[in-house]
Design a protein around this motif. Structure first.
Motif, PDB file in Angstrom:
ATOM      1  N   VAL A 119      -4.087   9.834  29.411  1.00 16.02           N
ATOM      2  CA  VAL A 119      -4.744  10.857  30.240  1.00 16.02           C
ATOM      3  C   VAL A 119      -5.200  12.023  29.351  1.00 16.02           C
ATOM      4  CG1 VAL A 119      -4.514  12.396  32.229  1.00 16.02           C
ATOM      5  CG2 VAL A 119      -3.293  10.203  32.204  1.00 16.02           C
ATOM      6  N   HIS A 120      -4.337  12.431  28.435  1.00 18.25           N
ATOM      7  CA  HIS A 120      -4.717  13.490  27.495  1.00 18.25           C
ATOM      8  C   HIS A 120      -5.946  13.074  26.686  1.00 18.25           C
ATOM      9  CE1 HIS A 120      -1.704  16.746  27.526  1.00 18.25           C
ATOM     10  NE2 HIS A 120      -0.920  15.833  28.079  1.00 18.25           N
ATOM     11  N   VAL A 123      -9.127  13.396  28.754  1.00 19.29           N
ATOM     12  CA  VAL A 123      -9.534  14.798  28.939  1.00 19.29           C
ATOM     13  C   VAL A 123     -10.127  15.353  27.635  1.00 19.29           C
ATOM     14  CG1 VAL A 123      -8.683  17.142  29.401  1.00 19.29           C
ATOM     15  CG2 VAL A 123      -7.930  15.230  30.826  1.00 19.29           C
ATOM     16  N   SER A 149     -13.019  17.811  34.124  1.00 20.43           N
ATOM     17  CA  SER A 149     -11.868  17.328  33.354  1.00 20.43           C
ATOM     18  C   SER A 149     -10.625  17.247  34.233  1.00 20.43           C
ATOM     19  CB  SER A 149     -11.585  18.255  32.167  1.00 20.43           C
ATOM     20  OG  SER A 149     -12.703  18.349  31.323  1.00 20.43           O
ATOM     21  N   SER A 153      -8.361  14.042  35.019  1.00 23.99           N
ATOM     22  CA  SER A 153      -6.924  14.083  34.759  1.00 23.99           C
ATOM     23  C   SER A 153      -6.133  13.653  35.994  1.00 23.99           C
ATOM     24  CB  SER A 153      -6.519  15.505  34.352  1.00 23.99           C
ATOM     25  OG  SER A 153      -5.116  15.632  34.320  1.00 23.99           O
ATOM     26  N   GLN A 157      -3.897  10.280  36.390  1.00 19.83           N
ATOM     27  CA  GLN A 157      -2.453  10.423  36.618  1.00 19.83           C
ATOM     28  C   GLN A 157      -2.004   9.622  37.831  1.00 19.83           C
ATOM     29  OE1 GLN A 157      -0.498  14.440  36.104  1.00 19.83           O
ATOM     30  NE2 GLN A 157      -2.615  15.017  35.784  1.00 19.83           N
TER      31      GLN A 157
ATOM     32  N   VAL B  33      -2.471  19.314  30.847  1.00 24.44           N
ATOM     33  CA  VAL B  33      -2.645  18.265  31.858  1.00 24.44           C
ATOM     34  C   VAL B  33      -1.447  17.325  31.830  1.00 24.44           C
ATOM     35  CG1 VAL B  33      -5.171  18.352  31.812  1.00 24.44           C
ATOM     36  CG2 VAL B  33      -3.992  16.790  30.279  1.00 24.44           C
ATOM     37  N   THR B  34      -1.180  16.723  32.943  1.00 19.68           N
ATOM     38  CA  THR B  34      -0.087  15.777  33.248  1.00 19.68           C
ATOM     39  C   THR B  34       1.243  16.505  33.436  1.00 19.68           C
ATOM     40  OG1 THR B  34       0.819  15.139  31.084  1.00 19.68           O
ATOM     41  CG2 THR B  34      -1.196  14.011  31.797  1.00 19.68           C
ATOM     42  N   ASP B  70      -4.733  21.473  34.789  1.00 11.99           N
ATOM     43  CA  ASP B  70      -4.883  20.699  36.027  1.00 11.99           C
ATOM     44  C   ASP B  70      -3.834  21.133  37.056  1.00 11.99           C
ATOM     45  OD1 ASP B  70      -2.525  19.370  35.451  1.00 11.99           O
ATOM     46  OD2 ASP B  70      -3.467  17.453  34.957  1.00 11.99           O
TER      47      ASP B  70
END
Lengths: 295, 199
Positions: A119-120, A123, A149, A153, A157, B33-34, B70
Motif C-alpha cells: 500500500v505504501h 501511494v 492517494s 490507500s 487497505q 498511510v495504513t 489517510d
C-alpha cells in the motif's frame, strides 16, 4: 481443453460475462482466448487475472492467448499485465514485437497487494505520476493528488485488512470522447479473498437475521460503514471514499459474492444495487473519476 | 524528534512527525498511510512524550512534514492519541495542539475526530488557532473567547462567557481543550504553549 472467449471489449460494464464464462472449480484445462481483444480497462485486466486464478483452482494452470492487436498488446505490456500473469497463466509467447516499456503514460500499473508495504509503494508511486493527470487532464485542484492517494490507500487497505487473500490494483486515465465527452481516471481494485459477506458475518449476520446475504453485507459496509472490527474508528475508508468520489461526480461500485452496490452519478447508468449475479469470489471495486467540467 | 524551535523547559514542545518518520522510524517517503504505520508512529510519539516527562503540559503534534494522511492513520495517530490522554488514568497530564496543512490533513483529521466525538485545537498556519472536531455552539463560542483572551481569571468566567460560563469552561477543560490552573483560572492551549511555566 475448455476455451473461454474473452470479449473484444472488456471493461467495468461487462466483466461479469467473463466470470460467467470462466466458472469455477472445473478440472478441465482452460484457455482464455484474448486474441480478438480490442479494448480493455483496468477492471477488465484484473477480471482476467482473477478469472485465471479461479480457473486454476481446478488443478491445471490455465493458458491465455494474448491479443493479436499490437496496440492492445503493447498497452497490456505497459500496464504490467505480462508481468502479472506470471504464476497465474501459462502465457503464450507474445505475437507482436513489444515496444519499449513506457511507464510514464501509465497512472498505476497492475500492482499486487498483499501487505501494508504494498500500500505504501502504491501511494509513493502514484504521487509522482498522478499530479499532472489530475491537474492537467481532469482539471482537479492541486490538492487532489493527496485525496487521490488517500482513496488508493484506503481501497488497497481493504484487501489487506478484510479480504484475507491476494489482490491487485491498477489505474489509468482515458479520453472518453464518445461515451462522455470527457477524460476520466479509472481505478480498479480486485481481490480473491473471502468477500464482504464472510468478512462481516461473525460480527453482524445475527442482527440482520434472514435478510443476511451478499447484498445485505454490501449495504452494511457501503451504507452503514460496518466492519468486522468492533472499534468505532473502523469502517471509515469506504465511507470517506464515497464522499470524495461524489464530490468529484464519480462512479463507485463494489462487486462481491452475488451482488453489486454502487453510487451512480447522473452521467452513468446502472442501478444502485444488483442481486442474483454470478458468484464472484472476493471483491472488485471500480472507481471512475470524470474530468471536472466546471459545471 | 522534538522540534528545536521549542526547547525543553518551555510549556510547549513540538513533535515533528515527518522528522520522526524519516529519522527514528526510517520511513523514506513521509506518507502516513495504513493502520500499522499509524500505530508505530503513535507509539513513537508516546515515547517522545514519556521522555519529555511532566515538564511540558502542551505538546504540539506537527504534521506539516507529512505529505499524505489517510483516514486510517488519522484515526490511529491523532484520534487514538487524544483518546489515550483523555481519561483520568492517562499516562501523563499532557494537552495537545495540532499543527497541520488544512488542505492536506484537515479533512481527514476532522472526520476521524467527528466519528469519535473528539476535538482538538489546530494551527493551520494562517495565524489563528481553530477548534477541529465536534463541539456545541456554546463550547465553540466559549473557546473562542478564551482563545482571544488567552487566560480567564478565576471568577471572571461568567462575566466573560455569560451565564453558565463556568460550566462551559469546565467542559472545555474536561475535553482537554483548555488548561485549568491551580488557582482556578483557565488558559488557552495556544497561549500556554508560548508562556513560562504555569502556576
Amino acid at each position: 481443453m475448455r476455451v473461454i472467449e474473452v470479449p473484444a471489449s472488456l471493461d467495468y460494464r461487462n466483466i461479469d460475462i467473463l466470470h460467467a464464462r470462466a466458472g469455477a472449480g472445473e478440472t478441465d484445462p482452460v484457455l482464455f482466448d484474448a486474441r480478438r481483444l480490442r479494448w480493455i480497462d483496468p477492471n477488465g485486466m484484473l477480471a482476467l487475472l482473477g478469472a485465471g486464478r479461479v480457473a486454476g483452482r481446478g488443478g491445471a494452470r490455465p493458458r491465455i492467448s494474448l491479443p493479436t492487436s499490437a496496440k492492445v498488446a503493447g498497452y497490456l505490456d505497459r500496464m504490467g499485465f505480462s508481468r502479472a500473469v506470471a504464476g497465474i497463466f501459462h502465457s503464450a509467447p507474445p505475437r507482436v514485437r513489444r515496444r519499449s516499456v513506457r511507464a510514464s503514460d501509465v497512472l498505476l500499473e497492475i500492482t499486487p497487494i498483499t501487505t501494508n508495504s504494498d500500500v505504501h509503494d502504491v501511494v509513493d508511486t502514484v504521487q509522482s505520476r498522478a499530479g499532472a493527470i489530475l491537474s492537467n487532464t481532469l482539471r482537479y485542484p492541486p490538492a487532489a493528488v493527496v485525496q487521490f492517494s488517500v482513496i488508493l490507500s484506503e481501497v488497497c487497505q481493504n484487501i489487506v485488512e478484510h479480504a484475507d487473500g491476494p489482490g491487485w490494483v491498477a489505474a489509468q486515465s482515458y479520453n472518453w470522447t464518445r461515451r462522455l465527452g470527457r477524460h476520466v481516471a479509472v481505478i480498479a481494485v480486485s481481490d480473491l479473498g473471502r468477500g464482504f459477506r464472510a468478512s462481516l458475518a461473525d460480527e453482524h449476520s445475527e442482527r440482520f437475521g434472514d435478510r443476511w446475504g451478499d447484498a445485505t453485507a454490501l449495504e452494511a459496509a457501503f451504507l452503514l460503514g460496518l466492519t468486522r472490527f468492533p472499534d468505532i474508528g473502523r469502517g471509515q475508508g469506504i465511507q470517506q471514499i464515497r464522499k470524495q468520489v461524489a464530490r468529484w461526480n464519480g462512479l463507485l461500485s463494489i462487486r462481491s459474492g452475488t451482488a453489486r452496490i454502487a453510487d451512480t452519478p447522473p452521467w452513468s447508468q446502472g442501478p444502485p444495487l444488483q442481486e442474483g449475479l454470478r458468484h464472484f469470489p472476493g471483491a472488485q471495486i471500480n472507481i471512475i473519476l470524470p474530468e471536472n467540467s466546471g459545471d | 524528534m522534538t522540534d528545536p524551535r521549542h526547547p525543553p523547559g518551555r510549556n510547549g514542545f513540538a513533535i515533528d512527525v515527518g522528522a520522526l518518520m524519516r529519522g527514528r522510524l526510517s520511513v523514506p517517503n513521509v506518507n502516513l498511510v495504513t493502520r500499522p504505520t499509524g500505530r508505530v508512529v503513535r507509539q513513537a510519539i508516546e515515547g517522545e512524550l514519556a521522555r519529555a516527562g511532566s515538564r511540558v503540559p502542551v505538546s504540539v503534534i506537527d504534521l506539516t512534514g507529512v505529505r499524505v494522511l489517510d483516514f486510517s492513520c488519522a484515526d490511529e495517530v491523532v484520534a487514538k492519541l487524544l483518546l489515550r490522554y483523555l481519561p483520568p488514568e492517562r499516562p501523563g497530564d499532557i494537552f495537545f495542539l495540532l499543527r497541520a496543512v488544512e488542505e492536506v490533513h484537515g479533512h481527514a483529521v476532522g472526520e476521524v475526530l467527528a466519528r469519535r466525538g473528539l476535538a482538538t485545537v489546530c494551527d493551520f498556519g494562517d495565524g489563528e488557532f481553530r477548534l477541529l472536531g465536534p463541539a456545541t455552539a456554546e463550547e465553540r463560542a466559549a473557546w473562542s473567547v478564551l482563545e482571544r483572551s488567552e487566560r480567564i481569571g478565576a471568577g471572571s468566567s461568567e462575566s466573560l462567557l455569560g451565564a453558565g460560563g463556568e460550566a462551559l469552561l469546565q467542559r472545555l477543560c474536561e475535553r482537554r481543550l483548555a488548561y485549568r490552573h491551580r488557582g482556578g483560572s483557565a488558559s488557552a492551549l495556544s497561549a500556554l504553549a508560548r508562556l513560562p511555566s504555569p502556576r
